[in-house]
Design a protein around this motif. Structure first.
Motif, short mmCIF file in Angstrom:
data_model
loop_
_atom_site.label_atom_id
_atom_site.label_comp_id
_atom_site.label_asym_id
_atom_site.label_seq_id
_atom_site.Cartn_x
_atom_site.Cartn_y
_atom_site.Cartn_z
N UNK A 46 64.46 -85.89 -0.24
CA UNK A 46 64.59 -86.56 -1.53
C UNK A 46 66.07 -86.77 -1.83
N UNK A 47 66.51 -88.01 -1.93
CA UNK A 47 67.96 -88.25 -2.12
C UNK A 47 68.49 -87.71 -3.44
N UNK A 48 67.70 -87.76 -4.48
CA UNK A 48 68.17 -87.26 -5.78
C UNK A 48 68.41 -85.76 -5.73
N UNK A 49 67.48 -85.02 -5.13
CA UNK A 49 67.63 -83.58 -5.03
C UNK A 49 68.79 -83.21 -4.13
N UNK A 50 68.96 -83.94 -3.04
CA UNK A 50 70.11 -83.69 -2.15
C UNK A 50 71.43 -83.98 -2.86
N UNK A 51 71.41 -84.98 -3.72
CA UNK A 51 72.61 -85.31 -4.48
C UNK A 51 72.99 -84.18 -5.42
N UNK A 52 71.97 -83.50 -6.00
CA UNK A 52 72.23 -82.35 -6.88
C UNK A 52 72.95 -81.24 -6.10
N UNK A 53 72.49 -81.00 -4.87
CA UNK A 53 73.14 -79.98 -4.05
C UNK A 53 74.60 -80.34 -3.75
N UNK A 54 74.83 -81.59 -3.43
CA UNK A 54 76.20 -82.01 -3.15
C UNK A 54 77.07 -81.92 -4.40
N UNK A 55 76.47 -82.20 -5.56
CA UNK A 55 77.23 -82.08 -6.81
C UNK A 55 77.66 -80.64 -7.04
N UNK A 56 76.78 -79.70 -6.75
CA UNK A 56 77.12 -78.28 -6.89
C UNK A 56 78.31 -77.92 -6.00
N UNK A 57 78.25 -78.37 -4.76
CA UNK A 57 79.32 -78.05 -3.81
C UNK A 57 80.63 -78.68 -4.24
N UNK A 58 80.58 -79.94 -4.60
CA UNK A 58 81.81 -80.65 -4.97
C UNK A 58 82.44 -80.08 -6.24
N UNK A 59 81.61 -79.68 -7.20
CA UNK A 59 82.15 -79.12 -8.45
C UNK A 59 82.88 -77.82 -8.20
N UNK A 60 82.49 -77.11 -7.18
CA UNK A 60 83.10 -75.81 -6.93
C UNK A 60 84.33 -75.89 -6.03
N UNK A 61 84.35 -76.82 -5.05
CA UNK A 61 85.38 -76.75 -4.02
C UNK A 61 86.28 -77.97 -3.92
N UNK A 62 85.82 -79.13 -4.30
CA UNK A 62 86.65 -80.31 -4.13
C UNK A 62 87.47 -80.58 -5.38
N UNK A 63 88.74 -80.82 -5.18
CA UNK A 63 89.63 -81.17 -6.30
C UNK A 63 90.35 -82.48 -5.96
#
Length: 840
Positions: free
Chosen positions: A426-443
């Motif tokens: 499911x692309x929407x659910x996978x996008x949620x996971x990527x959002x979690x990762x990016x919010x924590x580590x990408x600046x």
């Protein structure tokens, strides 16, 4: 005849064979009997007279005592009865006579029972009920009602005493309570001491009111409808009135729309009571009638009583039929119900909330979500929190139940997400996971992962998902496949990262900088924490029919569940650090966090801020202290000498618990009758007499607190109680299904059977605590052991307190498992001091 001395009264009483005398006034003016007997002030005179009577009587002369009190203090009549008493001033001779004695001032009602020494051939005691029968304008009768004799014969005898013809046109009716008609079906419910009234038969009364409701005279019409509203509670009368097509008369009054005020209110009240018996289906109502009822709800300026009754009628319609639910939902807007919630009249407010809950319970999941979202947009949550929960007036049980149901239905909107596992494709659910990762580590200073090649990006993402605390960091969706909590855990993590980004980043980065074994896994913790919250708040369970325990903080905050998660996930990180936990301690930490959450929710904090304060103060060291105290207490009470002491203390403490249970039964409890269509207006009270010999009960109005025992007209002698049934063995529980919605009711149900006919009195306790107190108290009355969990808990608490008091002087001194051994006697006693030289 004038009696002015104790010897004279003694002689009189012996002559007419008194067997029972009681409840006389302490001091009254002379009494005038219709048989020309004069009594002076009686109290001291009677005491002296009775002391001169022969103490022993033959069993053939024994007569049951009878005492009827119409209210707590005063009554105007005293009833006398005797058989074959010989001649008293020539006015009574070999006949059964009932005389009425009147005072100029009110006095308690009381009774002498007189009998001749010859005795009579009476039916068995169990078939005889002593009752008083009244009729307007006539002296009351006191009769022995033979339950084996046809009711028509009893009525003829009663009518003959008053020289009334056509006894078939009359019926007996209770004077107090709901004034139910006596029929062959319910006559066994008559108890000794009941006061009945000779009145028009239900078929005659139904015909009279049927005609009166159609009268052109407004006064006659109003009085007829008022009487109809009160009599319609009785099932016998309701059958007679409905069989005459009486409901159509009520329909016409409403549909024509010519009546307002009292006449309309009495019409709606009578309609409600008649429909409650279930003889006529709600689906037979015409659209014209329904439209009129809806118009009364939608009007701004309308009589408050009419609006209240109209809301109650619509509630019954919604709960009875899917078709009627759709009709009401289309005609009565939620906006209008919200308006009714904001009025100052608490009765209208309650009925509006009842209709709102009925609509929600009958709606589909999609409709339910739409309706609740609308209510929250209309600030219903804030209104409930400020104006109902924190109102200056106390909240009734009915409103507490509706708030509990509203909370349960709202939280259950999360159930679909809780029971849905993550779909890796499911692309929407996978996008949620990527959002979690990016919010924590990408600046902004770092190059985004998308600029890297596929292998490098995949490796970097796996490392970051591992730091986020996913167990399957190469494919994190696998961590969210278990249900519950399913996708609800993902929703909570995303909400936390968006709502509190700084706290989220700090949580993740702080733990990723620790050693691997000491880091707190955010994702794994979030999944387990979401499950704990779902279990604590009972998400996915249907609301109980009797539940009242709602959480005020639910109405204090939008998105309460997600906000609660945000507080608890930070609490978890705090507790992890306090415990200096490693990955192997994960389950232990979660147990501590579960305990912190449940203890805090049990204290019913009124806001999330208060919840945060309380749960943070209950830190790991406090939990350790509690556990240590419990462990020390456990070790202490397991010592053999302490166990022996416990056994010696048990009988005394059990007697204390028994006395507390009996005292609680004497105070009484307000019980609620459960109905499939409506809950309101179905309250009754039950309490034990101070001498522990009689259970008194009766219907009461909503808001009644601790009614006097004299106002409870029904009673059951404790000696007649045969058995106590609980749970699924109760008659009123056998018809219910085994679904979850009935589980809570099943745990609160109990029944007592009494009399030789095995009559039943059914209870549904308001809480489990009251259930335990009543079942314990009833077991004590029947001479049985108390077996409830509350008894075990109370006994443990009392034993613990008593033992601690006894062992205060032994603090910090280890208690041996066995007494010290007695040393062997010495080989000789020469060590004894010789005092002989002192004597010399």
């Amino acid at each position: 005849m004038r009696i002015d001395s104790a010897p004279a009264l003694t002689l009189c009483l012996q002559t007419i064979q008194v067997t029972t005398c009681f409840a006389l006034p302490a001091s009254r003016p002379p009494l005038d009997l219709s048989c020309v007997v004069h009594f002076l002030p009686l109290a001291p005179l009677l005491r002296s007279a009775l002391s001169g009577l022969t103490a022993s009587r033959s069993s053939s002369n024994a007569t049951s005592c009878f005492l009827a009190k119409r209210d707590e203090v005063e009554e105007k009549t005293l009833l006398l009865r005797w058989w074959d008493t010989g001649e008293i001033q020539g006015s009574v001779r070999r006949s059964r006579v009932t005389c009425k004695i009147s005072w100029k001032t009110d006095v308690p009602i009381a009774l002498f029972v007189f009998r001749s020494s010859q005795g009579e051939n009476m039916p068995p005691t169990k078939d005889i009920v002593k009752v008083a029968i009244q009729m307007m304008g006539a002296y009351p009768q006191l009769i022995d009602l033979n339950q084996t004799k046809p009711l028509s014969s009893v009525l003829k005898e009663v009518c003959d005493v008053w020289n009334i013809n056509n006894s078939e046109q009359y019926a007996l009716q209770y004077v107090d309570g709901q004034q139910t008609y006596i029929t062959e079906t319910n006559r066994l419910e008559i108890k000794n001491g009941s006061i009945l009234r000779l009145t028009t038969a239900p078929e005659q009364e139904a015909q009279r009111l049927f005609s009166g409701a159609q009268s052109s005279n407004q006064d006659v019409k109003r009085d007829s409808l008022k009487k109809l509203a009160s009599l319609s509670i009785d099932i016998t009368f309701a059958q007679e009135f409905i069989s005459r097509d009486g409901l159509n008369i009520l329909f016409q009054i409403v549909e024509e729309g010519n009546e307002i005020g009292e006449i309309l209110a009495y019409t709606l009240k009578a309609f409600m009571e008649l429909m409650e018996h279930g003889f006529v289906s709600w689906e037979t109502l015409s659209l014209t009638f329904i439209g009129k009822i809806v118009s009364y709800v939608n009007k701004n300026l309308m009589d408050a009583t009419v609006q209240q009754l109209s809301l109650a009628i619509l509630e019954n319609m919604v709960l009875s039929s899917t078709y009627l639910y759709k009709v009401v939902k289309n005609d009565v807007t939620l906006d209008r119900l919200v308006t009714h919630l904001h009025v100052m009249n608490q009765n209208i407010q309650l009925k509006a909330m009842a209709l709102l809950i009925a609509l929600l319970q009958s709606a589909s999941d999609a409709e339910k979500k739409e309706m609740i979202d609308f209510l929250w947009k209309k600030d219903v949550r804030q209104f409930v929190h400020k104006k109902i929960i924190h109102s200056s007036e106390s909240m009734g049980d009915e409103m507490a139940h509706y708030l509990y149901v509203l909370q349960s239905l709202s939280l259950n909107l999360l159930e679909p997400r809780m029971k849905t596992s993550m779909d890796p494709y499911n692309p929407e659910q996978r996008e949620f996971l990527q959002t979690l990762r990016q919010s924590a580590f990408e600046s902004e200073s770092e190059p985004p992962a998308s600029h890297l090649n596929t292998e490098r990006r995949r490796s970097l993402c796996s490392k970051e998902f591992k730091k986020l605390g996913f167990t399957n960091y190469s494919n994190p969706s696998l961590d969210l496949c278990h249900t519950p909590p399913g996708l609800l855990a993902l929703d909570n993590m995303v909400y936390f990262s968006n709502r509190w980004p700084n706290a989220y980043s700090r949580f993740v980065l702080e733990n990723s900088s620790r050693e691997d074994k000491h880091e707190c896994p955010f994702a794994r913790s979030s999944v387990r924490l979401t499950l704990i919250l779902c279990e604590s708040l009972r998400i996915g369970e249907p609301p109980s029919e009797t539940g009242q325990n709602f959480h005020p903080l639910f109405f204090a905050q939008d998105n309460c569940f997600a906000e609660l998660f945000c507080i608890c996930i930070q609490l978890l990180n705090k507790t992890w650090k306090e415990m200096r936990a490693t990955q192997e301690d994960f389950d232990k930490v979660m147990q501590v966090v579960r305990e912190q959450i449940i203890r805090t929710l049990t204290s019913n904090p009124t806001s999330l801020e208060l919840f945060r304060t309380k749960v943070y103060s209950l830190n790991y060291s406090e939990i350790l202290k509690l556990r240590q105290t419990e462990r020390m207490h456990q070790e202490e009470i397991l010592a053999a000498p302490v166990l022996t002491l416990r056994e010696k203390l048990k009988p005394e403490l059990l007697e204390l618990i028994k006395q507390q249970r009996l005292n609680r039964l004497c105070e009484g409890t307000l019980f609620r009758k459960i109905s499939s269509r409506r809950r309101q207006d179905k309250l009754w009270y039950c309490r034990l007499s101070p001498n522990y010999k009689v259970l008194h009960y009766g219907d009461v109005d909503d808001g009644t607190e601790n009614p006097p025992i004299e106002s409870l007209q029904e009673k059951i002698p404790v000696a007649d109680i045969k058995a106590l049934l609980i749970g699924k063995d109760c008659p009123h529980m056998r018809e219910k299904g085994a679904g979850k919605q009935n589980k809570d009711v099943l745990e609160l149900a109990f029944t007592i059977t009494y009399d030789l006919e095995e009559c039943c009195l059914n209870f549904i306790a308001p809480t489990r605590y009251e259930f335990c107190l009543w079942t314990d108290g009833l077991n004590v009355l029947m001479g049985r052991e108390m077996i409830s969990e509350r008894t075990r808990s109370d006994l443990d608490i009392l034993l613990s307190m008593e033992i601690k008091l006894r062992l205060l002087d032994l603090e910090s001194i280890p208690i041996p498992d066995a007494p010290p051994t007695i040393p062997k006697p010495p080989s000789n006693f020469n060590f004894c001091y010789d005092f002989s030289h002192i004597e010399q």
